[in-house]
Design an enzyme around this catalytic site. Structure first.
Site, short mmCIF file in Angstrom:
data_model
loop_
_atom_site.label_atom_id
_atom_site.label_comp_id
_atom_site.label_asym_id
_atom_site.label_seq_id
_atom_site.Cartn_x
_atom_site.Cartn_y
_atom_site.Cartn_z
N GLN A 69 -4.51 -5.11 7.01
CA GLN A 69 -5.51 -6.07 6.52
C GLN A 69 -5.43 -7.42 7.23
O GLN A 69 -6.21 -8.32 6.92
CB GLN A 69 -5.35 -6.29 5.00
CG GLN A 69 -5.56 -5.05 4.15
CD GLN A 69 -7.00 -4.53 4.15
OE1 GLN A 69 -7.93 -5.20 4.61
NE2 GLN A 69 -7.19 -3.32 3.64
N LYS B 173 -10.72 -0.62 10.32
CA LYS B 173 -10.90 -1.80 9.46
C LYS B 173 -11.30 -3.03 10.27
O LYS B 173 -11.45 -4.12 9.73
CB LYS B 173 -9.61 -2.09 8.69
CG LYS B 173 -9.24 -0.99 7.68
CD LYS B 173 -8.08 -1.42 6.83
CE LYS B 173 -7.37 -0.28 6.14
NZ LYS B 173 -8.13 0.28 5.02
N CYS C 153 -4.75 2.45 -3.74
CA CYS C 153 -3.53 2.97 -3.10
C CYS C 153 -2.37 2.01 -3.28
O CYS C 153 -1.56 1.80 -2.37
CB CYS C 153 -3.74 3.25 -1.61
SG CYS C 153 -5.01 4.47 -1.31
N HIS D 40 0.87 -1.19 0.00
CA HIS D 40 0.00 0.00 0.00
C HIS D 40 0.91 1.24 0.00
O HIS D 40 2.02 1.18 0.53
CB HIS D 40 -0.85 -0.04 1.27
CG HIS D 40 -1.90 1.01 1.38
ND1 HIS D 40 -1.62 2.28 1.81
CD2 HIS D 40 -3.23 0.98 1.14
CE1 HIS D 40 -2.74 2.99 1.83
NE2 HIS D 40 -3.73 2.22 1.42
N ASP E 203 3.07 -4.40 8.06
CA ASP E 203 1.86 -3.61 7.87
C ASP E 203 0.69 -4.56 8.07
O ASP E 203 0.38 -5.39 7.21
CB ASP E 203 1.86 -3.00 6.46
CG ASP E 203 0.53 -2.33 6.12
OD1 ASP E 203 -0.42 -2.44 6.90
OD2 ASP E 203 0.46 -1.70 5.04
N1 7TS Z 1 -1.89 -0.73 4.63
C1 7TS Z 1 -2.79 -1.51 4.01
C2 7TS Z 1 -2.44 -2.92 3.66
C3 7TS Z 1 -4.06 -1.01 3.74
O1 7TS Z 1 -4.96 -1.80 3.15
C4 7TS Z 1 -4.39 0.31 4.12
C5 7TS Z 1 -5.71 0.93 3.79
C6 7TS Z 1 -3.42 1.06 4.79
C7 7TS Z 1 -2.18 0.51 5.01
C8 7TS Z 1 -3.67 2.45 5.27
O2 7TS Z 1 -4.51 2.43 6.37
P1 7TS Z 1 -5.03 3.79 7.04
O3 7TS Z 1 -6.05 3.36 8.00
O4 7TS Z 1 -3.85 4.46 7.66
O5 7TS Z 1 -5.59 4.61 5.91
N2 7TS Z 1 -6.33 0.34 2.68
C9 7TS Z 1 -7.40 0.82 2.01
C10 7TS Z 1 -7.99 0.13 0.95
O6 7TS Z 1 -7.61 -0.94 0.53
N3 7TS Z 1 -9.03 0.84 0.49
O7 7TS Z 1 -9.13 1.96 1.21
C11 7TS Z 1 -8.13 1.96 2.16
#
Ligand code: 7TS
Length: 406
Positions: A201, A224, A361, A121, A198
């Site tokens: 997910q 999430k 992303c 990501h 990371d």
């Molecule tokens: N890493 C992964 C693997 C992600 O899927 C996401 C967000 C992030 C980092 C960033 O997370 P945040 O909470 O700091 O924004 N992924 C997604 C997606 O797949 N669609 O919208 C956000």
């Protein structure tokens, strides 16, 4: 509780969108919230909203207990050895940026290497690009196999004695692949590099044990995993966090402030400058209670089963391209013929079905897949096979519609 019963606990899912019952298939972007989490937030604001760590008054003590109690719930959720290793952040992005800005910029110099994968990501790519630019370190990528899994033989070569940081996503938000991060941490440690995971997910879908993974840092977001937006977690090994400087300075994180110099509080508070995300932490604590009541192993089994079922059903649609390895969890990413994924998502929306379309992303991964964008349906504990059947029916409609247009 089965998925249908679980769904009843999510008020937002009990509505019609565009004249159809809502089918929410975008949990990888953000999950919905059960009534237990909504009520925990409501209770905090109605009954004991107060700042933490400062007052002797009753509400302040209650709020501090709620906030620090949530930290203990997180510690137990990921099996960290101490709450000193659990730092509340704004989310995964802020957690990774904290490691990059603090550890990365202070520990790396010219000639050092950072190793990541092309499936990351953006929030696990750009912070390392910035560290590389600031320090003269090199950012290196491991190869992927044709199905999108990491080529571990290549990784053995890419990680060298110059490598200082290896940072890899646990579960891909596009391919649904579960990466062997425990094995990768071993490879990193053999070369004296640190391992960052990371977990954005994975924390929502898998039983995570940071001591078993033996990673040095682990980042995830509450939103999430049934929790509120605006809060996440950076887990870090105590000996590393202790030698790192904070990146935000001000109230809450200090011990003593003089005119020219100051000292910091002990872990984890030295990384939590300013009034913390109190309601968010309490909401995350409620989300963890909720997920643990259902059981992470049960959630993992359910999400894996749905992803496998979805991939099978989608394969039956002519002109369907599905990305990622056969073993996927929690989501399925696809394109149909020449129909743009945004058009697919728009037609599905008219049927009340919410999916995401775009680059997710992950622009380097899109380049690797040789596409500009894809559609993605992502699942969670409240989704059912009927939701996937609705998706398939919606996709057949979309195909017919665009078949007529072109
Ligand atoms: N890493 C992964 C693997 C992600 O899927 C996401 C967000 C992030 C980092 C960033 O997370 P945040 O909470 O700091 O924004 N992924 C997604 C997606 O797949 N669609 O919208 C956000």
């Amino acid at each position: 509780m089965n998925a249908k019963e679980i769904k009843q606990l999510f008020p937002i899912l009990n509505q019609e969108v565009n004249g159809h019952p809502l089918v929410y298939l975008d949990s990888a972007a953000t999950s919905q919230k059960p009534v237990q989490v909504i009520e925990a937030l409501d209770r905090y604001y109605r009954e004991y909203n107060s700042n933490v760590h400062r007052g002797v008054h009753t509400l302040g003590t209650h709020a501090t207990d709620g906030y620090e109690g949530a930290r203990e719930k997180v510690r137990s959720f990921i099996n960290a050895s101490s709450t000193a290793e659990v730092i509340f952040t704004r989310g995964t992005t802020t957690a990774i940026n904290t490691v990059a800005s603090s550890y990365g910029r202070s520990q790396l110099t010219e000639g050092d290497e950072i190793v990541i994968t092309p499936m990351e990501h953006h929030s696990n790519i750009i912070p390392w690009q910035q560290v590389a630019k600031a320090t003269g370190a090199t950012l290196k990528y491991v190869k992927l196999h044709a199905d999108g899994t990491i080529d571990l033989n290549d990784l053995e070569e890419v990680i060298t004695t110059n490598t200082k940081i290896v940072s890899v996503m646990h579960v891909s938000n596009v391919l649904g692949v579960v990466n062997p991060v425990k094995e990768i941490a071993e490879m990193a440690h053999r070369k004296d590099a640190i391992m960052i995971v990371d977990g954005a997910q994975s924390a929502p879908h898998l039983n995570v044990d940071v001591q078993d993974l033996n990673c040095d840092f682990f980042a995830f977001s509450a939103h999430k995993m049934c929790g509120p937006t605006g809060i996440g977690v950076l887990y870090g090994k105590k000996e590393l966090l202790e030698k790192m400087e904070p990146i935000e300075f001000g109230g809450e994180m200090i011990d003593f402030v003089g005119l020219q110099d100051s000292t910091w509080k002990e872990l984890p508070w030295k990384f939590e400058g300013g009034t913390p995300i109190i309601a968010g932490a309490i909401g995350l604590g409620a989300a963890i209670d909720f997920l643990e009541e259902i059981g992470l192993d049960e959630i993992a089994r359910h999400d894996h089963e749905l992803a496998q079922y979805a991939a099978e059903r989608l394969t039956d649609i002519e002109g369907m391209a599905i990305y990622g390895p056969k073993q996927r969890t929690g989501l399925v990413t696809f394109n149909i013929d020449d129909v743009h994924p945004h058009d697919v998502a728009t037609v599905l929306d008219t049927e009340g079905i919410a999916v995401r379309a775009g680059h997710h992303c992950a622009q380097p991964l899109m380049k690797w897949l040789d596409v500009t964008a894809t559609a993605r349906a992502s699942f969670y504990l409240y989704n059912t096979k009927e939701d996937i059947d609705a998706l398939v029916a919606g996709l057949v409609k979309a195909k017919e519609y665009f078949g007529d247009v072109f």
